[in-house]
Design an enzyme around this catalytic site. Structure first.
Site, short mmCIF file in Angstrom:
data_model
loop_
_atom_site.label_atom_id
_atom_site.label_comp_id
_atom_site.label_asym_id
_atom_site.label_seq_id
_atom_site.Cartn_x
_atom_site.Cartn_y
_atom_site.Cartn_z
N PHE A 1 -32.93 -39.49 -1.76
CA PHE A 1 -34.29 -39.09 -2.10
C PHE A 1 -34.21 -37.80 -2.91
O PHE A 1 -33.64 -36.81 -2.46
CB PHE A 1 -35.15 -38.86 -0.85
CG PHE A 1 -36.57 -38.51 -1.20
CD1 PHE A 1 -37.48 -39.49 -1.57
CD2 PHE A 1 -37.01 -37.18 -1.18
CE1 PHE A 1 -38.78 -39.18 -1.92
CE2 PHE A 1 -38.31 -36.86 -1.51
CZ PHE A 1 -39.20 -37.86 -1.88
N ASP B 1 -27.88 -32.08 -5.24
CA ASP B 1 -29.23 -31.79 -4.76
C ASP B 1 -29.09 -31.09 -3.41
O ASP B 1 -28.87 -31.73 -2.38
CB ASP B 1 -29.99 -33.12 -4.64
CG ASP B 1 -31.40 -32.96 -4.09
OD1 ASP B 1 -31.70 -31.90 -3.48
OD2 ASP B 1 -32.21 -33.90 -4.24
N LYS C 1 -37.35 -25.77 -1.26
CA LYS C 1 -37.61 -25.69 0.17
C LYS C 1 -37.41 -24.29 0.73
O LYS C 1 -38.27 -23.43 0.60
CB LYS C 1 -36.79 -26.74 0.92
CG LYS C 1 -37.32 -28.17 0.73
CD LYS C 1 -36.65 -29.14 1.65
CE LYS C 1 -37.18 -30.56 1.48
NZ LYS C 1 -38.56 -30.73 1.95
#
Length: 405
Positions: A129, A217, A246
């Site tokens: 994802f 990522d 984040k």
């Protein structure tokens, strides 16, 4: 409990929080909850950290935005610190993880173009994802989030995560078209999936040999989540491109794409940009987050408390009829269940004051703040065990009803 004026994109739990402090949140009625999700790996240094509150207040009174038409000192400071920590050379700032990954995908295209590849391929992983823009969805897995969107942009080659033989086979079959490999060091949304030890260094070596960019990522795994600044550092790997978001802003939106070597030279003025990316407020907050992680020793705490949490859960859930596996690294723990548990997160919050997340329907994902202590680790273990016990009782009762009927 979605308001009628909001688009129907979420199914939130019937909970709304009024305030937070450290590892705790309080709802509108004043009930206290232990936050073992941290806003999905965002509030690593805790809610309402006084250093962050002070920095936000002061910066809001000084300067919020000027645009990237002018030099931004806090942006320069943040770029210097992140590149030093990650072993990279330069940074581009935007507003989210998806935007950071879009930036990485642009770099992959440009790298392919510089090599004369007309239709470059980017290798991605099954169950990955990377975001919800059209480009990052194309690089992700999961039919539900792609339903109805038609053909997505980009050419991607999807391979099993952790399978080096599959990657080597792809190199033999498609090596001339491959420009980059994009992957998460640990797959978060798919249920805390860890690759075998040695896989990441082997991918690094293959990328070196084939002149591919290795793009990691680290949006969920970075900024101390696994006990190192970045998860790739557990095996001494430095990528060509790294994406962050984040935990970088602890709740203030900010994303970053770091690059080194050839990848650091691909953009030129006008080839990429962002109106809000790297604004003074977001970059000052991110610099303060880095200060707090360093000064409070939160990397060591994440390692220590993560090991304790993983071991305690493995002991307490050993032989549990609903549990397949407990796995993780640092404060990134997954408890894989044998069957989907739709209401487990609500049950944990309602009955035990514990906020957890269930991803892909059947994996409890625990992402507590990096400041969590030993006592709170025990509270998380106790809350998870009791929540699963309650679920097992409900299942047994349902089976009795079915048997009678």
């Amino acid at each position: 409990m979605t308001a009628a004026c909001l688009m129907n994109t979420y199914q939130p739990l019937p909970l709304s929080f009024a305030r937070g402090l450290g590892t705790r949140l309080w709802d509108q009625a004043g009930r206290e909850y232990l936050d073992a999700v941290a806003g999905v790996a965002v509030t690593g240094v805790g809610h309402s950290h006084p250093r962050l509150v002070a920095a936000i207040r002061e910066q809001a009174g000084l300067l919020l935005h000027t645009s990237n038409l002018y030099a931004i000192d806090w942006q320069r400071q943040l770029a210097q610190r992140l590149t030093r920590l990650a072993g990279m050379e330069n940074a581009f700032f935007n507003n989210s993880g998806a935007e950071a990954n879009e930036t990485a995908l642009k770099l992959a295209r440009l790298h392919g173009w510089s090599r004369g590849i007309e239709q470059p391929l980017v290798v991605v992983m099954a169950n990955a994802f990377h975001g919800r823009t059209l480009g990052t969805l194309a690089a992700s897995d999961g039919p539900a989030v792609r339903l109805g969107l038609g053909t997505l942009p980009g050419d991607f080659l999807k391979l099993p995560f952790g399978d080096l033989a599959a990657l080597e086979q792809a190199a033999r079959a498609h090596g001339a078209r491959i420009a980059a490999v994009l992957m998460e060091p640990i797959q978060g949304e798919s249920g805390i999936q860890l690759a075998p030890r040695g896989y990441l260094p082997a991918v690094r070596e293959l990328c070196n040999r084939r002149n591919w960019l290795l793009m990691l990522d680290e949006i969920q795994t970075g900024l101390g989540r696994t006990g190192q600044w970045f998860a790739c550092q557990h095996e001494g790997v430095i990528p060509d491109v790294m994406t962050l978001a984040k935990g970088l802003g602890n709740g203030i939106p900010i994303g970053a794409c770091l690059a080194r070597g050839k990848a650091a030279q691909l953009f030129t003025p006008g080839s990429h940009g962002s109106t809000f990316g790297g604004n003074p407020l977001a970059c000052r907050v991110a610099c303060t987050v880095l200060d707090i992680i360093e000064e409070q020793g939160l990397l060591a705490n994440a390692r220590r408390q993560g090991e304790r949490l993983l071991q305690r859960l493995q002991v307490e859930l050993a032989g549990h009829p609903q549990v397949l596996q407990v796995r993780g690294l640092g404060l990134m723990i997954g408890i894989e269940l044998k069957a989907p548990q739709r209401d487990l997160a609500l049950r944990a919050a309602r009955d035990h004051g514990l906020l957890i997340n269930v991803t892909r329907g059947s994996t409890i994902r625990l992402l507590p703040p990096l400041i969590v202590d030993e006592r709170e680790v025990e509270m998380i273990v106790r809350g998870v065990v009791r929540t699963l016990q309650g679920s097992a009782v409900d299942e047994a009762q349902a089976d009795k009803v079915l048997a009678v009927s």
